[in-house]
Design a protein around this motif. Structure first.
Motif, PDB file in Angstrom:
ATOM      1  N   ASP A 119       1.187  -1.078  -0.016  1.00 47.91           N
ATOM      2  CA  ASP A 119       0.310  -0.318   0.180  1.00 47.91           C
ATOM      3  C   ASP A 119       0.927   1.366   0.105  1.00 47.91           C
ATOM      4  N   LYS A 120       0.122   2.500  -0.054  1.00 46.89           N
ATOM      5  CA  LYS A 120       1.148   3.684  -0.034  1.00 46.89           C
ATOM      6  C   LYS A 120       1.634   4.161   1.486  1.00 46.89           C
ATOM      7  N   GLU A 121       1.408   3.037   2.509  1.00 49.69           N
ATOM      8  CA  GLU A 121       2.012   3.459   3.853  1.00 49.69           C
ATOM      9  C   GLU A 121       3.774   2.789   3.271  1.00 49.69           C
ATOM     10  N   GLY A 122       3.442   1.382   2.935  1.00 47.68           N
ATOM     11  CA  GLY A 122       4.496   0.703   2.956  1.00 47.68           C
ATOM     12  C   GLY A 122       5.615   1.383   1.788  1.00 47.68           C
ATOM     13  N   ALA A 123       4.792   1.849   0.423  1.00 54.13           N
ATOM     14  CA  ALA A 123       5.813   2.729  -0.246  1.00 54.13           C
ATOM     15  C   ALA A 123       6.358   3.953   0.456  1.00 54.13           C
ATOM     16  N   GLU A 124       5.821   4.536   0.747  1.00 56.85           N
ATOM     17  CA  GLU A 124       6.415   5.731   2.139  1.00 56.85           C
ATOM     18  C   GLU A 124       8.035   5.312   2.572  1.00 56.85           C
ATOM     19  N   GLU A 125       7.580   4.121   2.928  1.00 55.43           N
ATOM     20  CA  GLU A 125       9.000   3.430   4.005  1.00 55.43           C
ATOM     21  C   GLU A 125      10.483   3.780   2.972  1.00 55.43           C
ATOM     22  N   ALA A 126       9.874   3.987   1.482  1.00 61.62           N
ATOM     23  CA  ALA A 126      11.042   4.122   1.071  1.00 61.62           C
ATOM     24  C   ALA A 126      11.830   5.331   1.089  1.00 61.62           C
ATOM     25  N   LYS A 127      11.261   6.371   1.081  1.00 59.47           N
ATOM     26  CA  LYS A 127      11.460   7.683   1.799  1.00 59.47           C
ATOM     27  C   LYS A 127      12.189   8.646   0.096  1.00 59.47           C
TER      28      LYS A 127
ATOM     29  N   GLY B  89       2.271   7.027  -2.814  1.00 55.81           N
ATOM     30  CA  GLY B  89       3.719   7.035  -2.070  1.00 55.81           C
ATOM     31  C   GLY B  89       5.262   6.826  -2.797  1.00 55.81           C
ATOM     32  N   LEU B  90       5.703   6.820  -3.375  1.00 55.30           N
ATOM     33  CA  LEU B  90       6.552   6.828  -4.298  1.00 55.30           C
ATOM     34  C   LEU B  90       7.335   8.474  -4.942  1.00 55.30           C
ATOM     35  N   ARG B  91       6.506   9.383  -4.084  1.00 55.35           N
ATOM     36  CA  ARG B  91       6.885  10.735  -4.217  1.00 55.35           C
ATOM     37  C   ARG B  91       8.558  10.947  -4.577  1.00 55.35           C
ATOM     38  N   PRO B  92       8.719  11.717  -5.412  1.00 54.16           N
ATOM     39  CA  PRO B  92      10.560  11.798  -5.093  1.00 54.16           C
ATOM     40  C   PRO B  92      10.985  13.279  -4.962  1.00 54.16           C
ATOM     41  N   HIS B  93      11.999  13.498  -4.852  1.00 52.00           N
ATOM     42  CA  HIS B  93      12.486  14.693  -4.250  1.00 52.00           C
ATOM     43  C   HIS B  93      12.278  15.807  -5.889  1.00 52.00           C
ATOM     44  N   PRO B  94      11.899  16.764  -5.746  1.00 52.00           N
ATOM     45  CA  PRO B  94      11.862  17.181  -6.728  1.00 52.00           C
ATOM     46  C   PRO B  94      13.372  17.877  -7.496  1.00 52.00           C
ATOM     47  N   ASN B  95      13.860  17.445  -6.852  1.00 48.10           N
ATOM     48  CA  ASN B  95      15.498  17.110  -8.336  1.00 48.10           C
ATOM     49  C   ASN B  95      15.734  16.433  -8.811  1.00 48.10           C
ATOM     50  N   LEU B  96      14.716  15.532  -8.892  1.00 48.36           N
ATOM     51  CA  LEU B  96      14.538  14.486  -9.984  1.00 48.36           C
ATOM     52  C   LEU B  96      14.366  14.860 -11.539  1.00 48.36           C
ATOM     53  N   GLU B  97      15.516  14.212 -11.832  1.00 44.33           N
ATOM     54  CA  GLU B  97      15.577  14.751 -14.148  1.00 44.33           C
ATOM     55  C   GLU B  97      15.376  13.758 -14.559  1.00 44.33           C
ATOM     56  N   GLU B  98      15.159  12.395 -14.198  1.00 43.74           N
ATOM     57  CA  GLU B  98      14.061  11.496 -15.188  1.00 43.74           C
ATOM     58  C   GLU B  98      13.288  10.958 -14.660  1.00 43.74           C
ATOM     59  N   LEU B  99      12.021   9.774 -14.990  1.00 42.67           N
ATOM     60  CA  LEU B  99      11.660   9.292 -14.240  1.00 42.67           C
ATOM     61  C   LEU B  99      10.798   8.705 -15.394  1.00 42.67           C
ATOM     62  N   GLU B 100      11.008   6.822 -14.949  1.00 38.28           N
ATOM     63  CA  GLU B 100      10.604   6.348 -15.874  1.00 38.28           C
ATOM     64  C   GLU B 100       9.419   5.059 -15.397  1.00 38.28           C
ATOM     65  N   MET B 101       7.967   4.862 -15.455  1.00 40.65           N
ATOM     66  CA  MET B 101       6.875   4.110 -15.310  1.00 40.65           C
ATOM     67  C   MET B 101       7.311   2.972 -16.035  1.00 40.65           C
ATOM     68  N   TRP B 102       7.024   1.300 -15.316  1.00 34.77           N
ATOM     69  CA  TRP B 102       7.261   0.636 -16.332  1.00 34.77           C
ATOM     70  C   TRP B 102       5.829  -0.302 -15.897  1.00 34.77           C
ATOM     71  N   HIS B 103       4.959  -0.481 -16.819  1.00 39.06           N
ATOM     72  CA  HIS B 103       3.655  -1.548 -16.677  1.00 39.06           C
ATOM     73  C   HIS B 103       3.265  -1.186 -15.210  1.00 39.06           C
ATOM     74  N   PHE B 104       2.563  -0.452 -15.128  1.00 38.52           N
ATOM     75  CA  PHE B 104       1.960   0.463 -14.176  1.00 38.52           C
ATOM     76  C   PHE B 104       0.314   0.319 -14.289  1.00 38.52           C
ATOM     77  N   MET B 105      -0.073  -0.526 -13.386  1.00 37.73           N
ATOM     78  CA  MET B 105      -1.675  -0.831 -13.718  1.00 37.73           C
ATOM     79  C   MET B 105      -2.355  -0.267 -13.350  1.00 37.73           C
ATOM     80  N   GLY B 106      -2.351   0.936 -12.473  1.00 38.47           N
ATOM     81  CA  GLY B 106      -3.851   2.029 -12.391  1.00 38.47           C
ATOM     82  C   GLY B 106      -4.129   2.536 -13.226  1.00 38.47           C
ATOM     83  N   ASP B 107      -5.585   3.348 -12.838  1.00 39.67           N
ATOM     84  CA  ASP B 107      -6.367   4.003 -13.754  1.00 39.67           C
ATOM     85  C   ASP B 107      -6.125   5.608 -14.128  1.00 39.67           C
TER      86      ASP B 107
END
Length: 1035
Positions: free
Chosen positions: A709-717, A748-766
């Motif tokens: 869930d979101k809480e579990g993902a947030e543990e990655a900080k 829950g995987l919100r990155p830091h605003p300094n991020l320059e490149e983002l890839e999402m593979w096989h995300f199955m959300g609507d």
């Protein structure tokens, strides 16, 4: 004779020892007083060191005192580092027992009695030696002198973010030389191979000129093959052939049999006119060159090949010219005119800005010091740039006034630049680079890790700068001083550096403790106990090898082995090793004894055949860098969590079954982690990433379907990881069912605003989370430059991208849920340069207004079979910079199959007007995909006359190519794939009009293949149309 760098070397060693002494090792019961005493002695010696270095030629015995001090300081560093290792061992063992109180780390009972006795003896020995050194210093009357340490920059960000590009800097002052030499090389020659030597003293720019000639477009057009080989030393002829073959094939030559090597050369050069550059040649052995050129002549009967040789010695030029009986003399490179020297000086000193009055005031005198040598001009400009303007006149009058002439002048200027480096640490870093061969490209991040391992990068406690940041600053200083040259390669993720040959000579002269052994010549190691750094391409026989390692057993800090083997017995002899580089070595098994090399901080097994890492590797508590890239290693040892000092782990595998070692989150120093496979069990969950806040660069997180869930993902900080610039988020592609939690997890995987490149593979959300839309506006200026969606099949629409003003690349792959992409989705994306929409099987509409993306350089609309031509992007006329276009096939919404209706409504007029507006902004590459029944090509492409590369695929009904192909006067490469009915190429006149065509590749055209062979004859034969093309493949 005084050692020019011994003071810097000793100071670095002393400060490293003092740093170790100030760490927690003093808390070890029983050693506190001894360490404190050593610290006092080391501090006093450090204070008098500057006076000793100044007076080593004045007071008899001081030179010998310095050499003794060098050895004692080295011993002190090793002893203190051994105590430091023991401290780390107690931390690891205590943590593993879950006893976290510091007082337990260092209790008397936890210290092995045998270790205490052994270390007590070593500490006492060093104390006595230091006492004797101190006593001698007093007898010599050495005085304490305060040395102001070089100030580090307030922030290294300026060095880190300096912008560069891949455009070659124009060579200054050599346009006439280049034009004259190119004219010679393009002249008709009746010889199979001709040679032209460029002769001149070091620092004149021979190599720079040769590179400019090598990249000249006239050379590209005239020769079929180009080969660049840096010789830089005398090599056997077989080795020279191997170097040429390596450049031709890009593959390492494993065999030594001359017949095999020469045969492979013949396969690559046969029937071709080639241009070979041999740079920095020193060998004037006429027999060698006769053998060499006779072999080349025998390989290839085609006339007109040239060999360009750069050399300093005149006899080399005479020798190679005499062998081929050349009529033209060697090209003697003259000195640069004053105006060109001035251009180089002001560019370096003023850093491209306005020339200050202080520089103008000394213009004539500075130019005079250069004596027409571009290297001297560059180095003097760099020297001035390292000092304030108020010191420039003093430097000119006091330091540059007594220079002698010619090549000695260049070396003196280089030595002066070295002397003025702002700290002994930078001097050590520079001298260390002599361990690399001449002309090699050194990766900047690799140099930093090596320097760090050797203790040359001491972290600044006041500013809290990391050692890696200090290393980046040092690289900037060496580049600024012209001791390094920067190599920009867009295909590489890091910057590389090179040293001019004379600069490399300087580095060698500054490092008396470095030896490079080539071709099994171990005899040059004549002062074994003073050698700290050794590089060898192979070891000789067993006796020589054992003797060599025995002599270096206590002194060696760095060992590079290429093409050689390293046994357990050999490794055990090197107990003070800090750096072990086995990249490209033949060693197949890493000995378990490596765990006893407690000082090791850097282990490189890149491209190594080693497949298993021993568990003992995890005893290397000092290890900072472990590089396993492109090795055979498939798994990491279970105890990786114990590598408490690890900062950089270079390891990547695509194995889906790979499990991360337990508790990777304990490695809190870790900065480089290329991927993390989320597991189910405790110690392998995504929360392990939470404590790794120093991570930087790239990170790939896989198996996100295992996050609940979101809480579990947030543990990655991830939001706290400010130094991550590229993030890849992977879910499994073959999941069962449809009860996905992907939306919550991604939220829950919100990155830091300094991020320059983002890839999402096989995300199955609507839909995508709100943070993705907010990311570009969180902290101005926006930084997100690249966005990739891959296999996001449940998404019916993409998020609005209006706020993504910094976006440069957008890719959408295999998103079958998409049916419509709105025409204004890229409004405000004026910086977008690359747009790719690929394999979106249900996409019907994408009426993008290209006026919103004026910076677009590359557009790909590929394999979207339902996309209607009428609903494809419009406004190509606004794309003044478009270089690459890949389109089709689109849905066949017409009835006239023969007339390629699927392209009728494409914006050809805009594309043609854009390409014809100016040659500098014209389309260069086009890939066009049709359908198997199509009998004609879209006629509009005949107007795209600036194309240099054209690929046409799946026009299965086309029987003959039209004569308007002759319009493609700039075309260099042509691919035809899937033309099943093709029988005829354009007319012979049209094909002969393609004067720049070097490559023609045809696949899937069996009828044409029959007609394009030398044996084919009759009116249907097509051979005469293609026989002149250099690279021809038809199948």
């Amino acid at each position: 004779m005084a050692d020019p760098v011994i003071g810097a070397a000793i100071q670095v060693t002393l400060e490293r020892a003092l740093s170790l002494a100030s760490d927690s090792i003093g808390l070890l019961v029983g050693f506190k007083k001894d360490v404190a005493s050593m610290t006092l002695s080391l501090g006093f010696i450090k204070d008098v060191l500057a006076d000793a270095e100044e007076r080593q030629n004045q007071i008899r015995g001081v030179q010998r005192w310095l050499k003794c001090l060098d050895e004692v300081a080295y011993d002190a560093q090793n002893v203190l580092d051994e105590l430091h290792y023991e401290s780390l061992r107690h931390q690891v063992e205590s943590r593993n027992r879950h006893k976290l109180k510091v007082c337990c780390f260092f209790s008397f009972s936890n210290i092995n009695l045998a270790f205490r006795w052994r270390m007590a003896s070593k500490v006492m020995d060093v104390k006595l030696k230091l006492k004797e050194i101190n006593q001698q210093a007093r007898e010599f009357g050495l005085d304490s002198k305060s040395v102001v340490p070089a100030a580090l920059p307030a922030a290294v960000g300026d060095a880190r973010n300096r912008q560069t590009d891949s455009v070659l800097v124009p060579i200054i002052g050599r346009a006439d030389d280049e034009s004259e030499i190119v004219k010679i090389l393009l002249s008709l020659s009746e010889k199979v191979v001709s040679v032209l030597p460029i002769v001149g003293m070091g620092g004149l720019g021979k190599t720079t000129l040769a590179k400019s000639i090598y990249n000249n477009h006239q050379i590209d057009a005239h020769f079929n093959k180009k080969i660049w080989v840096c010789v830089s030393r005398k090599v056997p002829i077989v080795e020279l052939f191997k170097l040429i073959l390596l450049q031709l094939t890009g593959e390492k030559v494993e065999v030594d049999d001359r017949n095999v090597i020469v045969g492979k050369l013949g396969n690559n050069l046969g029937g071709k006119r080639y241009f070979l550059v041999l740079d920095d040649v020193w060998d004037d052995d006429q027999a060698l060159w006769e053998d060499f050129f006779n072999t080349l002549k025998g390989l290839n009967p085609t006339n007109g090949s040239w060999c360009l040789v750069t050399t300093r010695p005149g006899p080399v030029a005479q020798c190679v010219s005499r062998v081929l009986m050349m009529e033209n003399e060697a090209y003697r490179l003259g000195k640069l005119p004053d105006d060109h020297c001035w251009s180089i000086i002001k560019e370096k000193a003023a850093r491209g800005g306005e020339v200050p009055d202080e520089l103008k005031a000394i213009r004539e005198r500075v130019i005079k010091r250069c004596d027409g040598l571009p290297l001297a001009a560059s180095v003097i400009g760099g020297l001035l740039s390292l000092h304030g303007k108020e010191k420039w006149r003093s430097i000119l009058e006091n330091r540059l006034s007594s220079l002698s002439g010619d090549e000695d002048r260049v070396m003196q200027i280089l030595k002066l630049s070295f002397d003025n480096l702002p700290s002994p640490y930078i001097k050590k870093c520079f001298a260390y680079c002599s361990i690399f061969p001449k002309d090699i490209e050194m990766k900047g991040d690799m140099l930093i890790k090596l320097w760090m391992a050797e203790g040359f990068l001491q972290a600044d406690a006041n500013r809290q700068m990391m050692m890696e940041e200090i290393g980046e600053y040092y690289l900037e200083i060496l580049l600024q001083s012209s001791l390094f040259e920067e190599i920009i390669d867009e295909s590489e993720t890091s910057t590389s550096y090179k040293m001019h040959d004379l600069v490399h000579d300087l580095a060698e002269s500054m490092s008396k403790s470095t030896k490079v052994i080539i071709d099994r010549d171990t005899s040059i190691v004549d002062n074994g106990n003073q050698i700290r750094y050794l590089a060898t391409d192979s070891f000789g026989g067993g006796e020589d090898r054992e003797k060599l390692l025995e002599s270096l057993s206590t002194s060696l800090h760095t060992l590079f082995i290429v093409n050689g083997d390293l046994s357990s017995d050999m490794l055990m002899k090197l107990k003070n090793l800090y750096v072990l580089n086995l990249s490209f070595a033949t060693t197949e098994e890493l000995p378990a004894s490596i765990g006893k090399l407690i000082h090791l901080r850097y282990v490189n097994l890149e491209y190594s055949p080693i497949s298993i890492l021993p568990d003992s590797l995890c005893k290397l508590y000092n290890l900072q860098t472990l590089t396993l890239s492109d090795s055979k290693v498939k798994d990491l040892p279970k105890g990786m969590r114990d590598l408490i000092s690890l900062r950089h782990l270079h390891f990547y595998t695509t194995n889906k079954e790979f499990q991360m070692p337990l508790n990777m989150g304990w490695l809190t120093c870790l900065q480089t982690l290329e991927f993390f496979n989320v597991g189910r069990e405790k110690g392998r969950r995504i929360g392990e990433l939470g404590s790794l806040n120093n991570l930087k660069g790239n990170l790939e997180i896989r198996n996100l379907e295992l996050v609940k869930d979101k809480e579990g993902a947030e543990e990655a900080k991830l939001s706290e990881k400010a130094n991550l610039f590229r993030l890849e988020l992977w879910w499994a592609c073959d999941r069962e069912g449809d009860n996905y939690k992907d939306e919550d997890v991604l939220d829950g995987l919100r990155p830091h605003p300094n991020l320059e490149e983002l890839e999402m593979w096989h995300f199955m959300g609507d839909q995508f989370p709100r943070w993705l839309m907010d990311l570009p506006t969180t902290t101005p200026p926006p930084k997100l430059a690249s966005l990739v969606f891959y296999g996001c099949n449940k998404c019916r629409e993409l998020l609005p991208l209006q706020n993504f003003t910094s976006l440069i690349e957008l890719e959408i792959w295999y998103c079958d849920g998409l049916t419509n992409l709105p025409g204004d989705m890229l409004h405000s994306c004026a910086s977008l340069q690359k747009l790719r929409v690929i394999y979106c099987g249900n996409l019907i509409s994408f009426p993008l207004d290209l006026q919103q993306t004026p910076s677009l350089l590359e557009l790909v609309l590929y394999r979207c079979p339902e996309l209607k031509t009428s609903m494809t992007p419009k406004g190509f006329g606004f794309l003044t910079g478009l270089r690459e276009l890949e389109i089709g096939p689109f849905s066949d919404d017409g009835d006239d199959h023969e007339n390629s209706s699927i392209y009728n409504e494409f914006d050809w007029s805009g594309l043609i007007s854009s390409s014809s507006s100016s040659s500098s902004s014209a389309l260069r590459e086009l890939e066009l995909y049709g359908l198997s029944h199509m009998e004609y090509l879209p006629p509009q492409i005949q107007h795209l006359t600036t194309l240099t590369s054209l690929l046409l695929r799946d026009f299965g009904g086309v029987e003959a190519l039209p004569d308007w192909f002759g319009n493609f006067a700039a075309l260099e490469e042509l691919w035809l794939i899937g033309f099943e009915e093709l029988r005829h190429l354009p007319s012979e006149d049209a094909m002969r009009s393609l004067t720049k065509l070097k490559r023609l590749e045809v696949y899937g055209s069996p009828l044409l293949k029959e007609r394009c062979t030398p044996e084919s004859s009759g009116p249907d034969s097509q051979w005469s149309k293609v026989s002149h093309i250099q690279d021809l493949r038809i199948s």
